[in-house]
Design a protein around this motif. Structure first.
Motif, mmCIF file in Angstrom:
data_model
loop_
_atom_site.group_PDB
_atom_site.id
_atom_site.type_symbol
_atom_site.label_atom_id
_atom_site.label_comp_id
_atom_site.label_asym_id
_atom_site.label_seq_id
_atom_site.Cartn_x
_atom_site.Cartn_y
_atom_site.Cartn_z
ATOM 1 N N THR A 109 -2.773 -7.307 -3.925
ATOM 2 C CA THR A 109 -3.660 -7.231 -5.074
ATOM 3 C C THR A 109 -3.431 -8.433 -5.989
ATOM 4 O O THR A 109 -2.392 -9.091 -5.932
ATOM 5 C CB THR A 109 -3.397 -5.944 -5.860
ATOM 6 N N LEU B 226 -8.523 -7.496 -4.047
ATOM 7 C CA LEU B 226 -7.702 -6.849 -3.027
ATOM 8 C C LEU B 226 -8.033 -7.499 -1.694
ATOM 9 O O LEU B 226 -9.196 -7.514 -1.275
ATOM 10 C CB LEU B 226 -7.997 -5.348 -2.968
ATOM 11 N N GLY C 99 -0.904 -1.179 -4.457
ATOM 12 C CA GLY C 99 -2.069 -0.641 -3.752
ATOM 13 C C GLY C 99 -1.887 0.774 -3.292
ATOM 14 O O GLY C 99 -2.617 1.247 -2.418
ATOM 15 N N VAL D 118 0.823 -1.202 0.000
ATOM 16 C CA VAL D 118 0.000 0.000 0.000
ATOM 17 C C VAL D 118 0.863 1.261 0.000
ATOM 18 O O VAL D 118 0.567 2.239 -0.686
ATOM 19 C CB VAL D 118 -0.948 0.004 1.217
ATOM 20 N N SER E 234 -9.038 -1.566 -5.658
ATOM 21 C CA SER E 234 -8.423 -0.569 -4.784
ATOM 22 C C SER E 234 -9.179 0.750 -4.864
ATOM 23 O O SER E 234 -9.428 1.410 -3.846
ATOM 24 C CB SER E 234 -6.959 -0.365 -5.170
#
Length: 1011
Positions: free
Chosen positions: A900, A927, A879, A874, A959
């Protein structure tokens, strides 16, 4: 003396007549006795309770099967925390064979409430009932009493026991005696409404099978009507209400059992019960309404008459039923119970039944996926169908949050609107093209960690089908499989560290599989390295992303590609490969994992294969073969036990990439006596490109199972030979136990491993060995994945599994995320907080789930490293668009992580080794994420069918969808965070690494797609 006897007889007869007329003695004795037949709800399981053993009513409401269901629930982690205790008189009464007196429910069924007791589902059955006696139209009451018991509601005998109509009873007894003496006497029943209700509710099969049963009905009903005192008028009115609400009226196609006049009107005549009630309540109807009133009365009379023989009249002899309804209309007119005009209006109407083909009476299914998840789970737990479950007297409290579920469901459905999709940023590169939003389906789950375990708060999607994508699907979810590969990789690193770190450097092997060599090498360079440092180094280990190499896997050579060609020249670290979801490093990582697992199995053979002249060698190899064969049969057994023949074959074929040769070998072995036509039909069903008839005939003859040994057949089919043998054996012996399987397979286990006794191997033999060892290594990998919650019974024995070819489920990925968040402890998700069976009855039982037990399936340090790695995805990976989306109450960023994955599933045809077609079957993007310390879940976007080939979205889509859901989810998480959560230390080991150490500003990268 004769005079005295005569007077005594007259006195007895007089008293009997007086009692029959007034029920004076019964009214004095039975109320107090009825009140002593009590029960109380107390803490813990009861030792003073009796469950019914028969009766349609008690079976439908689940009372008969409660003991078995309670046993199943307690076996599956529930415990009884409250249950009814019978009073001593009630115990004696029931043990004598009578039915317990209590206010029985005219309407009951499954109800489901959320964690805050908000109603989510309520299946009241019968579906349409009168709430009280005053709601029944007087004309309907008059018609019922005219047919069944004309003095039931007479107010001149307030203490009357309505159970027995003595005149009718004695007349029926005389006629029965005449029948026994072969006299030509008419047939007549002596039942009243009271005993009829006892009969169709509690008697075996709803019929009176003996004089004993009739007496049981009479005694039980008599006690029941005096529960509230001497005045029985309220009880008599209740009898009318109970009868009209619950009288059985046969089973209708597509609907099931029909009970009660309301449901009978709706199902059998397609009439509106509310409108029928309104019409029958009219005292001076207009001409048009009089005609409708006559039809309504005719329909009601038909149902009241049909109760005598429901299936006979409602399904087979409707003309006769209409004639009997007409006869009763004439009688009612003749006795001045209805006006001549109403009688004439009724006689003019045709008794038209519902056409079930053109107008089905199906009860609409519930499409709330959270409710369906609970219903399906209960159906399996209780071993009942959904039809049976919905009609049980059961109240369920779930872990779901109704408000949050409804908001998210509404949001996901709104995304089908192109304008809404565009406003949520779903149109663009790696997302959707204009006009594509309407076909997208989204599935979402959200879990919350609490002191009670992992509780499901939301489980929904934006489809209107009852199928549950989260738990009932098998989807290729692409790169999310890399998360499972990474878990296996790091677990092996941790195992190797703990094995070799305590050993002297000289005792550590130098010539073994790549992972062992790497760990040993790290320890040689840094002898004092900790496990945390070893795992960090493993994340920084580099794997080539080159797509030029061919891999021997799945029984042949295969090549793989990266999503971005520019990645082909890179040599990224594991951490970088995870962040950017680069394919080839994970293919090579899985190859190392398989190599290690193969080595673990092979190393037991090294000493055995070292000295060919040892006379004990054959005996040792035989024991090895028996042990290994038994282990693999045990693994395969779980895949096929408790399945039918078709299910076993389907499970065996699922995941196999069938070629003509493989299909021919498998079919001929499993069906040795099948003829050529059956063989051709199977090949046509299972192969994408079916060979010509002459080629099929050659295959049929060439792969006769008698021409090959079991090991060769397994090699040709690219399956473990013992799995092939087991399926064939179970098809011939479907009731076999595992003990019988072991006995029957003694020779086969030796045959499969006979190659071990050879001292030399040709290149062909090497190929066979590699294939079989590959299959065995993937079986061991599957065992490890199953411990982490992988939902399927097999893995495709190919390195393509690293990229998602073995499939997955969103719910299973959420469970893996739970394990990572819980420092490696696997805790089963909790979906049900409370079950209450038979509330306010003598069978009331409350159950709660026990606190979830933690199963440490992953090393805590591995889980912490993986959680940090997911934060990287992330913070600087695929992500990244979610970075900063979710906030804490103080405005700071909520820590989050995820993985993902994109799956592009195609049916590929080849010619001459070249791909010529690739028809799209589906496209998915998933996700799996965590939000803060206590929330995690999955979001999947997918499209199915030929149109899937027109889509090019990647995992950027889910996402972005999750980002758009932040205004809904964020307040909920903030509220939950304000409530202190106490996590049991035994279930969740303490301590998490600082996630801020890996943050940087690397741009978001594209997501690889497996095609």
């Amino acid at each position: 003396m004769l005079l005295f006897a005569a007077l005594l007889c007259i006195g007895i007869v007089g008293l009997a007549w007086f009692e029959a007329r007034t029920s004076w003695l019964q009214a004095r004795l039975l109320p107090d006795y009825a009140r002593s037949l009590s029960f109380d709800l107390e803490e813990g399981p009861s030792d003073r309770i009796r469950f019914p053993v028969q009766g349609p009513f008690d079976q439908r409401l689940g009372y008969v099967n409660l003991p078995a269901m309670l046993d199943r629930l307690q076996t599956n982690g529930f415990y009884i925390d409250r249950q009814v205790r019978f009073s001593s008189p009630l115990m004696t009464f029931v043990d004598a064979g009578f039915y317990p007196p209590y206010p029985e429910k005219n309407q009951a069924g499954l109800s489901v409430r959320d964690v805050d007791q908000q109603l989510m589902f309520d299946f009241g059955y019968p579906r349409r009932v009168f709430e009280g006696f005053e709601d029944i139209p007087p004309l309907m009451v008059e018609s019922l009493l005219f047919i069944e018991d004309r003095r039931l509601l007479s107010d001149d005998r307030p203490q009357m026991n309505p159970t027995v109509n003595w005149g009718r009873f004695l007349k029926a007894a005389v006629f029965k005696a005449g029948e026994a003496m072969n006299l030509n006497t008419p047939s007549m029943g002596g039942s009243t409404l009271a005993t009829q209700i006892e009969k169709f509710r509690h008697s075996d099969d709803g019929v009176t099978g003996s004089i004993t049963e009739k007496l049981r009905q009479m005694v039980s009903s008599s006690v029941r009507v005096y529960r509230h005192g001497e005045d029985t008028m309220p009880a008599r009115r209740q009898l009318v209400l109970d009868y009209l609400n619950t009288v059985p009226l046969a089973a209708a196609p597509g609907y099931g059992e029909v009970n009660g006049i309301g449901d009978g009107l709706r199902v059998w005549f397609a009439a509106d019960p509310a409108e029928v009630n309104r019409l029958l309540a009219l005292k001076s109807p207009e001409e048009d309404e009089l005609r409708l009133q006559g039809l309504a009365l005719r329909q009601v009379l038909a149902l009241m008459i049909a109760h005598r023989r429901p299936s006979y009249y409602l399904l087979q002899n409707r003309t006769e039923l209409g004639e009997m309804a007409d006869a009763h209309l004439r009688l009612l007119r003749r006795r001045d119970r209805i006006s001549p005009a109403l009688a004439e209006a009724g006689l003019e109407q045709a008794l038209e039944f519902r056409n079930f083909r053109e107008q089905p009476a199906v009860i609409p299914g519930d499409t709330n996926k959270g409710v369906n998840m609970v219903r399906n789970r209960l159906s399996k737990l209780l071993d009942v169908s959904l039809y049976q479950l919905d009609r049980m007297d059961l109240k369920v409290t779930t872990t779901l949050d109704r408000s949050l579920q409804e908001q998210i469901t509404a949001h996901l459905r709104s995304l089908r609107d192109p304008a809404v999709a565009e406003a949520n940023g779903l149109v663009g590169e790696s997302l959707l093209r204009p006009g594509q939003a309407a076909s997208l389906r989204y599935s979402f789950t959200l879990f919350e960690r609490s002191d009670l375990g992992n509780q499901v708060r939301v489980q929904t999607d934006n489809t209107d089908i009852p199928f549950d994508i989260n738990e009932g699907s098998k989807l290729e979810l692409g790169s999310t499989a890399k998360l499972r590969v990474l878990a296996s990789y790091l677990e092996i690193i941790a195992e190797l560290y703990e094995r070799y770190a305590p050993l002297p450097r000289a005792a550590q092997p130098a010539d073994t599989d790549p992972l062992t060599r790497w760990v040993v090498g790290q320890l040689i360079v840094q002898p004092e390295m900790t496990l945390e440092q070893m795992l960090a180094a493993a994340m920084d280990r580099r794997y080539s992303a080159s797509a030029a190499e061919s891999f021997f896997t799945g029984g042949g050579k295969h090549t793989f590609s990266n999503f971005r060609r520019e990645d082909n020249s890179r040599n990224p670290t594991v951490r970088e490969a995870l962040n950017e979801s680069i394919n080839l490093p994970f293919v090579r990582m899985l190859r190392d994992v398989i190599s290690h697992l193969t080595q673990q199995q092979w190393q037991d053979l090294r000493t055995l294969m070292g000295n060919d002249n040892d006379p004990r060698r054959a005996q040792v190899l035989a024991r090895f073969a028996d042990r290994e064969g038994t282990q693999f049969l045990s693994r395969f057994w779980g895949k096929y036990v408790n399945k039918g023949d078709d299910e076993r074959v389907s499970a065996f074929l699922s995941g196999l990439q069938l070629t003509p040769v493989r299909a021919a070998v498998i079919y001929r072995y499993l069906n040795p006596s099948a003829d050529l036509d059956s063989f051709n039909q199977f090949m046509a069903e299972k192969l994408v490109q079916v060979p010509e008839a002459t080629a099929l005939a050659r295959l049929y003859g060439r792969y006769d199972p008698q021409l090959f040994n079991l090991q060769d057949l397994g090699y040709l089919a690219n399956v473990h030979p013992l799995e092939l043998w087991l399926v064939g054996y179970l098809l011939q012996n479907d009731k076999a136990t595992f003990s019988e399987v072991l006995t029957a397979s003694a020779n086969q286990r030796q045959e499969v491993y006979r190659w071990l006794s050879r001292t030399r191997a040709s290149n062909a033999r090497d190929s066979r060995i590699r294939t079989m060892l590959d299959v065995e290594a993937f079986a061991e990998l599957h065992r490890r994945w199953r411990r982490l919650g992988f939902p399927f019974d097999y893995l495709v024995p190919s390195l393509a599994t690293a990229l998602g070819s073995s499939g997955d489920r969103p719910a299973a990925l959420a469970e893996l995320m739970s394990t990572i968040m819980n420092d490696g402890a696997r805790i089963s998700p909790r979906r049900i907080n409370r079950l209450v069976f038979a509330a306010d009855t003598p069978y009331e039982t409350h159950l709660s789930p026990a606190l979830a037990m933690a199963d440490q399936v992953m090393h805590p340090d591995v889980a912490r490293v993986m959680k940090l790695a997911l934060a990287d995805v992330v913070n600087k990976g695929t992500g990244r668009r979610l970075l900063g989306t979710f906030k804490r109450a103080d405005g700071s960023d909520l820590n989050m992580g995820g993985k993902t994955g994109t799956g592009d599933n195609r049916l590929v045809s080849t010619a001459g080794g070249q791909r010529i077609t690739g028809r799209a079957l589906s496209r998915t993007a998933t996700l799996v994420f965590y939000l803060g310390d206590n929330h995690f879940g999955t979001l999947t976007a997918f499209v199915v069918g030929d149109e899937a080939g027109q889509y090019r979205f990647t995992s950027a889509l889910p996402s972005q969808v999750l980002k758009g859901m932040a205004p809904i989810i964020e307040p909920y998480i903030q509220r939950a965070a304000a409530i202190e959560v106490s996590i049991p230390e035994a279930a969740f080991p303490a301590g998490l690494w600082d996630e801020e150490m890996y943050l940087d500003e690397t741009p978001e990268l594209a997501e690889p797609v497996l095609e």
